[in-house]
Scaffold this motif. Structure first.
Motif, PDB file in Angstrom:
ATOM      1  N   GLY A   1      27.291  36.326  67.053  1.00 19.65           N
ATOM      2  CA  GLY A   1      27.003  35.958  68.446  1.00 19.65           C
ATOM      3  C   GLY A   1      25.629  36.466  68.844  1.00 19.65           C
ATOM      4  O   GLY A   1      24.809  35.728  69.409  1.00 19.65           O
TER       5      GLY A   1
ATOM      6  N   GLY B   1      23.614  43.424  65.574  1.00 18.82           N
ATOM      7  CA  GLY B   1      24.888  42.919  66.104  1.00 18.82           C
ATOM      8  C   GLY B   1      25.501  41.924  65.135  1.00 18.82           C
ATOM      9  O   GLY B   1      25.156  41.887  63.953  1.00 18.82           O
ATOM     10  N   GLY B   2      26.391  41.099  65.664  1.00 14.79           N
ATOM     11  CA  GLY B   2      27.080  40.121  64.834  1.00 14.79           C
ATOM     12  C   GLY B   2      26.530  38.711  65.037  1.00 14.79           C
ATOM     13  O   GLY B   2      25.452  38.526  65.615  1.00 14.79           O
TER      14      GLY B   2
ATOM     15  N   GLN C   1      18.111  32.867  78.674  1.00 11.72           N
ATOM     16  CA  GLN C   1      17.255  33.047  77.487  1.00 11.72           C
ATOM     17  C   GLN C   1      15.777  32.968  77.865  1.00 11.72           C
ATOM     18  O   GLN C   1      14.954  33.750  77.392  1.00 11.72           O
ATOM     19  CB  GLN C   1      17.603  31.977  76.438  1.00 11.72           C
TER      20      GLN C   1
ATOM     21  N   SER D   1      23.951  44.886  70.263  1.00 11.63           N
ATOM     22  CA  SER D   1      24.673  43.876  71.049  1.00 11.63           C
ATOM     23  C   SER D   1      26.056  43.633  70.461  1.00 11.63           C
ATOM     24  O   SER D   1      26.260  43.783  69.255  1.00 11.63           O
ATOM     25  CB  SER D   1      23.826  42.599  71.021  1.00 11.63           C
ATOM     26  N   GLY D   2      27.008  43.265  71.311  1.00 14.47           N
ATOM     27  CA  GLY D   2      28.384  43.042  70.840  1.00 14.47           C
ATOM     28  C   GLY D   2      29.078  44.383  70.640  1.00 14.47           C
ATOM     29  O   GLY D   2      28.658  45.401  71.198  1.00 14.47           O
TER      30      GLY D   2
ATOM     31  N   LYS E   1      22.836  34.446  67.467  1.00 16.96           N
ATOM     32  CA  LYS E   1      22.572  33.189  68.188  1.00 16.96           C
ATOM     33  C   LYS E   1      21.590  33.457  69.315  1.00 16.96           C
ATOM     34  O   LYS E   1      20.697  32.652  69.598  1.00 16.96           O
ATOM     35  CB  LYS E   1      23.872  32.592  68.729  1.00 16.96           C
ATOM     36  N   GLY E   2      21.746  34.606  69.977  1.00 17.03           N
ATOM     37  CA  GLY E   2      20.796  34.996  71.023  1.00 17.03           C
ATOM     38  C   GLY E   2      19.406  35.201  70.444  1.00 17.03           C
ATOM     39  O   GLY E   2      18.398  34.764  71.015  1.00 17.03           O
TER      40      GLY E   2
ATOM     41  N   PHE F   1      23.157  35.464  79.049  1.00 24.10           N
ATOM     42  CA  PHE F   1      22.198  35.191  77.985  1.00 24.10           C
ATOM     43  C   PHE F   1      22.601  33.979  77.141  1.00 24.10           C
ATOM     44  O   PHE F   1      21.801  33.491  76.339  1.00 24.10           O
ATOM     45  CB  PHE F   1      22.005  36.429  77.095  1.00 24.10           C
TER      46      PHE F   1
ATOM     47  N   ARG G   1      38.864  41.281  64.471  1.00 21.55           N
ATOM     48  CA  ARG G   1      38.799  40.027  65.253  1.00 21.55           C
ATOM     49  C   ARG G   1      39.474  38.918  64.460  1.00 21.55           C
ATOM     50  O   ARG G   1      40.627  39.089  64.078  1.00 21.55           O
ATOM     51  CB  ARG G   1      37.349  39.687  65.591  1.00 21.55           C
TER      52      ARG G   1
END
Ligand code: ADP
Ligand code: F6P
Length: 324
Positions: free
Chosen positions: A108, A105-106, A86, A13-14, A111-112, A80, A175
């Motif tokens: 973010g 992923g990172g 969710q 993800s990301g 958090k998911g 999401f 980023r």
């Protein structure tokens, strides 16, 4: 007692990062060794909500450890971030018999994962980002490859910069974080580094440094500018006007995210992938894998997301000193 995990889902993800395939491969094969089923969830949380879910066997990850990108594809998914999205994601996991999900992923993406854990799906996060901007860990998948790619590219820009006796402003990714810029600053012997965590936007300091170095006989002046500051093209124009030194801007861009992972990225990503499976097999959830003080470790995701990480003051200071 919590029900033993039977089927593990894995997603990326990301932004993609070199080494993600090594992590996916490790998840699939370690899970098989532990007697679990594995399902690949394509395109991150977006693919989960679209039920893009495939069975994964040992040979599905053959010939992938050396490849950049992610064989599962990746995406960013706004839906999401909503409670409805969710809830739907957790229901889809249950429908497909997925009782544990490994999210590569990172912050973010974590958090998911945290939200899924709250809805009864065991989740483990693996830090995957070229930016190195995850506070709980000293290592993130892809940083090593990306920073080596950037370093090699900057060496090339430096050759032409020296020949033409120019100033080069080279923009690297990251980023909001300056880790790639700091590491390249030291590795490439840059005369100046501009990091979002440190830069005070006083361009006169830069101008004075360029003029002083010219007087000392330096044939080039390499400025590594972090993406979080950006605006390299307009900065180059202003610097040329103020110093009289011909100045060019180069934005390295997405080439930093591609390519075959380094040995370090393959080994650490493989270890983290297997470690994440082991955590799920131990009945753990809402954890994120990290690397600290020479050890692979894990943290509660809530705790990990609350941590802070800073650029090393010492490395920032010596970067300038060493380019005298
Ligand atoms: P990274 O994981 O690299 O930090 P992003 O910040 O783009 O990348 O997040 C990746 C994805 O994670 C988002 O597109 C979204 O699907 C999911 N995500 C991000 N923040 C949240 C959140 N607060 N709650 C649930 N999911 C989130
Ligand atoms: O997080 C990885 C990263 O490459 C950042 O360095 C950069 O800011 C961002 O992703 C770029 O994202 P995109 O691929 O959407 O342009």
């Amino acid at each position: 007692m919590a029900k033993e995990i039977q089927t593990i889902g894995v997603l990326t993800s990301g932004g993609d990062a070199p080494g993600m395939n090594a992590a996916i491969r490790a998840v699939v094969r370690q899970a098989i060794v532990k007697g679990k089923n594995v399902k690949g969830i394509k395109r991150g949380y977006a693919g989960l909500l679209q039920e893009e879910i495939i069975d994964m066997h040992a040979n599905d990850v053959s010939d992938t450890i050396q490849r950049g990108g992610t064989i599962l594809q990746t995406a960013r998914c706004k839906e999401f971030t909503t409670a409805e999205g969710q809830q739907l994601g957790a229901e889809i996991c249950r429908k497909h018999g997925i009782d544990g999900v490994i999210v590569i992923g990172g912050d973010g993406s974590f958090k998911g994962a945290q939200k899924l854990a709250g809805l009864g799906i065991n989740t483990i996060g693996i830090p995957g980002t070229i930016d190195l901007d995850i506070a709980c860990t000293e290592y993130t998948i892809g940083f090593d490859t990306a920073v080596n790619t950037a370093m090699e590219a900057i060496d090339k820009v430096r050759d032409t910069s020296t020949s033409h006796e120019r100033c080069s402003i080279i923009e690297v990714m990251g980023r909001g974080a300056g880790y790639i810029a700091l590491w390249c600053g030291i590795a490439n012997g840059a005369e100046d580094i501009l990091l979002p965590e440190k830069y005070n936007y006083d361009e006169q300091v830069l101008v004075n440094n360029i003029i002083a170095n010219r007087k000392k006989g330096k044939k080039h002046h390499i400025v590594i500018n972090a993406e979080g500051i950006g605006h390299s093209a307009s900065m180059a124009k202003r610097i040329e006007a103020a110093t009289g030194v011909e100045t060019r801007a180069t934005i390295l861009g997405h080439m930093q995210r591609g390519g075959s992972p380094t040995c370090k990225d393959r080994v650490y990503a493989s270890t983290m992938g297997a470690y994440a499976v082991d955590l799920l097999c131990q009945g753990k959830s809402n954890r994120v894998v990290g690397y600290r003080d020479g050890e692979f470790v894990d943290f509660d995701i809530d705790e990990a997301l609350g941590m802070q990480k800073n650029i090393s003051e010492y490395q920032f200071e010596i970067c300038r000193n060493l380019s005298l």
